[in-house]
Design a protein around this motif. Structure first.
Motif: not given
Length: 119
Positions: A17-19, A77-83, A89-99, A103-106
């Motif tokens: 689902d994450l992918v 690696e994915l977490e680092t790239q999203l941050l 400035g490619f994504l807003q904080d909230q767009q990445a926050a849900d993902i 990631l923490k749950d997974i």
């Protein structure tokens, strides 16, 4: 391991689902990042359920734990790239926050599965 099919594992299902959501999210990145950061993010995301599946299919708990460890590395690696996408400035904080929460749950699920397999 009680299940003989990785598709029955909740952690694999959540990772899949994450992918799907990562692919949707990457459509928000600039076109010039399509073959750069966006591609790298997609590859890291795909690696998570792929390594869960491969490890479970190996048949031994030791190998499964090894591949779960690789999956955890891809998650970091994915977490680092999203941050990084937020910093750039490619994504807003909230767009990445849900993902990032997912990631923490997974990560917790992978850790729990690793502990189970080692017992």
């Amino acid at each position: 391991m009680k299940t003989s099919d990785y598709k029955e594992l909740r952690v694999w299902q959540q990772s899949m689902d994450l992918v799907t959501d990562i692919y949707k999210l990457m459509s928000h990145l600039p076109i010039e990042e399509r073959f750069g950061l966006s591609d790298q993010i997609r590859r890291a995301a795909v690696s998570i359920p792929s390594n869960i599946a491969e490890g479970q299919a190996r048949g031994s708990n030791k190998e499964f734990c090894h591949f779960l460890s690789i999956s955890r590395g891809s998650l970091a690696e994915l977490e680092t790239q999203l941050l990084l996408t937020v910093r750039l400035g490619f994504l807003q904080d909230q767009q990445a926050a849900d993902i990032l929460i997912r990631l923490k749950d997974i990560d917790k699920m992978i850790g729990g599965l690793m502990r189970y397999l080692k017992d």
